[in-house]
Every structure is written in structure tokens, then in C-alpha cells.
Design a protein around this motif. Structure first.
Motif, PDB file in Angstrom:
ATOM      1  N   HIS A 162     106.569  27.579  36.051  1.00  8.21           N
ATOM      2  CA  HIS A 162     107.852  27.818  35.841  1.00  8.21           C
ATOM      3  C   HIS A 162     108.417  26.482  35.479  1.00  8.21           C
ATOM      4  N   ALA A 163     108.033  25.452  35.781  1.00  6.48           N
ATOM      5  CA  ALA A 163     108.798  24.205  35.396  1.00  6.48           C
ATOM      6  C   ALA A 163     108.539  24.005  34.054  1.00  6.48           C
ATOM      7  N   ALA A 164     107.279  24.162  33.473  1.00  7.44           N
ATOM      8  CA  ALA A 164     107.099  23.927  31.926  1.00  7.44           C
ATOM      9  C   ALA A 164     108.181  24.900  31.198  1.00  7.44           C
ATOM     10  N   GLN A 165     108.026  26.251  31.622  1.00 10.88           N
ATOM     11  CA  GLN A 165     108.934  27.244  31.047  1.00 10.88           C
ATOM     12  C   GLN A 165     110.697  26.583  31.028  1.00 10.88           C
ATOM     13  N   LEU A 166     110.952  26.342  32.073  1.00  4.54           N
ATOM     14  CA  LEU A 166     112.305  25.845  32.082  1.00  4.54           C
ATOM     15  C   LEU A 166     112.489  24.586  31.545  1.00  4.54           C
ATOM     16  N   ALA A 167     111.524  23.601  31.213  1.00  2.30           N
ATOM     17  CA  ALA A 167     111.565  22.735  30.258  1.00  2.30           C
ATOM     18  C   ALA A 167     111.763  23.334  28.732  1.00  2.30           C
ATOM     19  N   TRP A 168     111.051  24.214  28.339  1.00  6.54           N
ATOM     20  CA  TRP A 168     110.961  24.821  26.936  1.00  6.54           C
ATOM     21  C   TRP A 168     112.372  25.025  26.910  1.00  6.54           C
ATOM     22  N   GLU A 169     113.039  26.124  27.764  1.00  5.41           N
ATOM     23  CA  GLU A 169     114.299  26.555  27.667  1.00  5.41           C
ATOM     24  C   GLU A 169     115.591  25.497  27.421  1.00  5.41           C
ATOM     25  N   ALA A 170     115.213  24.420  27.887  1.00  6.94           N
ATOM     26  CA  ALA A 170     116.341  23.169  28.209  1.00  6.94           C
ATOM     27  C   ALA A 170     116.140  22.385  26.907  1.00  6.94           C
ATOM     28  N   MET A 171     115.313  22.510  26.225  1.00  5.03           N
ATOM     29  CA  MET A 171     114.940  21.399  24.972  1.00  5.03           C
ATOM     30  C   MET A 171     115.955  21.944  23.741  1.00  5.03           C
ATOM     31  N   SER A 172     115.945  21.004  23.150  1.00  2.00           N
ATOM     32  CA  SER A 172     116.480  20.984  21.665  1.00  2.00           C
ATOM     33  C   SER A 172     115.445  21.632  20.808  1.00  2.00           C
ATOM     34  N   GLU A 173     115.990  22.199  19.730  1.00  3.95           N
ATOM     35  CA  GLU A 173     114.978  22.674  18.706  1.00  3.95           C
ATOM     36  C   GLU A 173     113.898  21.521  18.225  1.00  3.95           C
ATOM     37  N   ALA A 174     114.499  20.242  18.153  1.00  7.82           N
ATOM     38  CA  ALA A 174     113.772  19.318  17.556  1.00  7.82           C
ATOM     39  C   ALA A 174     112.767  18.720  18.709  1.00  7.82           C
ATOM     40  N   GLU A 175     113.062  18.778  19.913  1.00  9.14           N
ATOM     41  CA  GLU A 175     112.215  18.718  21.054  1.00  9.14           C
ATOM     42  C   GLU A 175     110.971  19.545  21.338  1.00  9.14           C
ATOM     43  N   ARG A 176     111.429  21.126  20.921  1.00  8.20           N
ATOM     44  CA  ARG A 176     110.588  22.064  20.854  1.00  8.20           C
ATOM     45  C   ARG A 176     109.300  21.673  20.058  1.00  8.20           C
ATOM     46  N   GLU A 177     109.817  21.370  18.633  1.00  7.95           N
ATOM     47  CA  GLU A 177     108.873  21.217  17.627  1.00  7.95           C
ATOM     48  C   GLU A 177     107.847  20.118  17.805  1.00  7.95           C
ATOM     49  N   GLN A 178     108.244  18.919  18.455  1.00  5.72           N
ATOM     50  CA  GLN A 178     107.529  17.710  18.940  1.00  5.72           C
ATOM     51  C   GLN A 178     106.506  18.527  19.922  1.00  5.72           C
ATOM     52  N   TRP A 179     106.812  19.012  20.574  1.00  6.24           N
ATOM     53  CA  TRP A 179     106.004  19.674  22.101  1.00  6.24           C
ATOM     54  C   TRP A 179     105.011  20.541  21.112  1.00  6.24           C
ATOM     55  N   ARG A 180     105.525  21.324  20.677  1.00  8.45           N
ATOM     56  CA  ARG A 180     104.437  22.524  19.448  1.00  8.45           C
ATOM     57  C   ARG A 180     103.450  21.625  18.837  1.00  8.45           C
ATOM     58  N   ALA A 181     103.745  20.488  18.356  1.00  7.17           N
ATOM     59  CA  ALA A 181     102.687  19.492  17.411  1.00  7.17           C
ATOM     60  C   ALA A 181     102.050  19.028  18.345  1.00  7.17           C
ATOM     61  N   ASP A 182     102.130  18.799  19.525  1.00  8.54           N
ATOM     62  CA  ASP A 182     101.300  18.352  20.444  1.00  8.54           C
ATOM     63  C   ASP A 182     100.484  19.400  21.265  1.00  8.54           C
ATOM     64  N   ASP A 183     100.685  20.616  20.804  1.00  9.28           N
ATOM     65  CA  ASP A 183      99.980  21.831  21.316  1.00  9.28           C
ATOM     66  C   ASP A 183     100.167  22.033  22.919  1.00  9.28           C
TER      67      ASP A 183
END
Length: 224
Positions: A162-183
């Protein structure tokens, strides 16, 4: 930001999670929780969950109500069988004598009827060894678990997801891409009581208290 527990659908929907259990070399609880969080975000970030993707209608319908997640355990043929259902599997390396953690997150759907492959999997009593802290370092996202709570491994995995999902939803697109790059790596941590009481984090999860907890309870937070 917190999960506000909106009105549910007439027939509740849930995202089902299957956790692989190796009876001879089970994964640690913390590794399972981290892998569950990663699997959920990986499904939400998958192009098939985007507005023009085939999973989008189901993900949106589920997200419009409570973000219920149900964690089930599987081994052997039952684990192999559920790989045929729509979803995303994430594996994370184990530690020492403990096995790798593997979790498959499935496209959300009504809690009943379930596909027969999922219906065979047990929900209650999902417990893995609680042995040591996370080995993950320099992760984009940290999920903090409220100290002193008594939860099964399955419940803990759902709350961290749940917490990870809410983090994903709250992030900017740039932050999401950084997280995606870190698997989508996540570090699950349990702070001390004083640290928990003093900290303010961008997202927090309040569990409704319908199963293991007694009444609405803040269970996890996430920051990045």
C-alpha cells in the motif's frame, strides 16, 4: 497523503498477490515485504496499466474504491499455475541461508469468484521468518513500518505494498522514472518509537482494522 478508505464497490475488488514459499529454504519476512511492494508498483507502472492499455479499466475500477490487497502463498505446481494469469512477477535475492523472495501481483478483480488457480491458494497464516533487517541500500523509496505492531507476514507485505503504491501515485514523472531505473527497489525499515513519533512522511497508510488490527491504525509510511 494517506489512503482515505473510500466507499467500496458492491462486490469488493482486490489486487491479489501470490508469494512463493519454498518449504526447505523460505525467504525472510523483510525480503517478502519488499518484493511485494516492488511487484505492485511494477504492475501499476506496466504499459498495460496505462490509460490505453488492456489492464487500465480493471486497475482504475479497483483504485476508485479501497486499495484492498490480499496476499496468498503458493509453492510447487500452484506457483507455476498462477504465472499464467495476468500480472507481474518480481524476484529478489535472499540472504545467507534464506531463499529468494518472489511475488506475483495480479490485475485487480472482484474478490469472488476468483480464477481457480488463485482460489486454491491460502490467505490466512502466511508467515515467513522474521530474521534481521533489510539488506537493501540506497533505494529510491523507504517504507517504514510502525514499531510494535503484531502482523503476519502476509499482512505486513500488503501494508508495505500500500505504502509503495501511494508513493508511486504521489511522485512526479521524473521521480517515477528514477525509481523505474532502479527496478522499483524498496527498503523496508522499522524505526524506533521516538523516530516514528517525530517523523513526517509524504504518504501514510491507515488500515481499516477489518482483519488483524483493532480499529483504524496507521501501519506504514513511505518517503523518497
Amino acid at each position: 497523503m494517506s489512503d482515505q478508505i473510500p466507499d467500496d464497490h458492491d462486490i469488493p475488488w482486490a489486487m491479489q498477490l501470490a508469494v512463493y514459499r519454498d518449504r526447505q529454504s523460505p525467504a525472510r519476512q523483510v525480503d517478502v515485504a519488499e518484493t511485494a511492494a516492488r511487484a505492485v508498483v511494477a504492475l501499476l507502472a506496466d504499459p498495460r496499466s496505462a490509460p490505453d492499455g488492456p489492464w487500465y479499466p480493471a486497475v482504475k475500477h479497483w483504485r476508485d474504491a479501497r486499495i484492498r490487497k490480499l496476499v496468498r502463498r503458493a509453492d510447487g505446481k500452484r506457483w507455476t499455475d498462477v504465472q499464467e494469469l495476468d500480472g507481474v512477477t518480481v524476484t529478489q535475492a535472499g540472504s545467507g541461508e534464506f531463499g529468494d523472495a518472489a511475488v506475483r501481483a495480479f490485475v485487480p478483480g472482484p474478490v469472488k469468484p476468483l480464477p481457480k488457480e488463485l482460489n486454491k491458494l491460502q490467505v490466512s497464516g502466511t508467515t515467513f521468518p522474521d530474521d534481521g533487517a533489510s539488506n537493501v541500500t540506497d533505494a529510491k523509496v523507504t517504507v517504514e513500518v510502525r514499531p510494535g505492531l503484531e502482523m503476519t507476514s502476509g499482512k505486513l507485505a500488503a501494508q508495505c505494498a500500500h505504502a509503495a503504491q501511494l508513493a508511486w501515485e504521489a511522485m512526479s514523472e521524473a521521480e517515477r522514472e528514477q525509481w523505474r531505473a532502479d527496478d522499483f527497489r524498496v527498503r523496508v525499515d522499522e524505526p524506533r518509537e521516538a523516530e516514528w513519533a517525530a517523523a513526517t512522511r509524504p504518504v501514510a497508510v491507515v488500515d481499516a482494522g477489518l482483519t488483524e488490527l483493532d480499529g483504524p491504525t496507521e501501519t506504514t509510511r513511505a518517503w523518497w
